[in-house]
Write a protein that holds these residues in place. Structure first.
Motif: not given
Length: 124
Positions: A14, A88, A91, A123-124
């Protein structure tokens, strides 16, 4: 026929950036309005943005303005999607598409040709 091949999707954290590419072959690339769409699991395909034949006009989903930028290089038969400050919720599988005329660019029905998609995971 126009063949479209996307590339550049990958796993990114992120806040990061990615540039997707879509290479076209077949008919004259400059004759087509190019669009980007994305589809997350369990959701409908949604409009990301589009660019006119010469690149002079661009269109974006309101929620993505300021973070995503579309450009094209007609000499290379390629359209790009620069994505910044990724989240995120970005995605998805990202698809490029080609339309022979400028119409309601936000609808998938406008586009005659589609690529196979490239996966972007944030991805966070």
């Amino acid at each position: 026929q126009v063949q479209l091949v996307e590339s550049g999707g990958e796993l990114v954290q992120a806040g990061g950036s990615l540039r997707l590419s879509c290479a076209a072959s077949g008919r004259t690339f400059a004759n087509y309005v190019m669009g980007w769409f994305r589809q997350a699991p369990g959701k409908e395909r949604e409009f990301v943005g589009a660019i006119s034949w010469g690149g002079g006009s661009t269109y974006y989903a309101d929620s993505l303005k300021g973070r995503f930028t579309i450009s094209r290089d007609n000499a290379k038969n390629t359209v790009y999607l620069q994505m910044n400050s990724l989240k995120p919720e970005d995605t998805a599988v990202y698809y490029c598409a080609a339309a022979p005329r400028l119409g309601p660019v936000v609808t998938t029905l406008q586009y005659d040709y589609w690529g196979q998609g490239t996966q972007v995971t944030v991805s966070s």
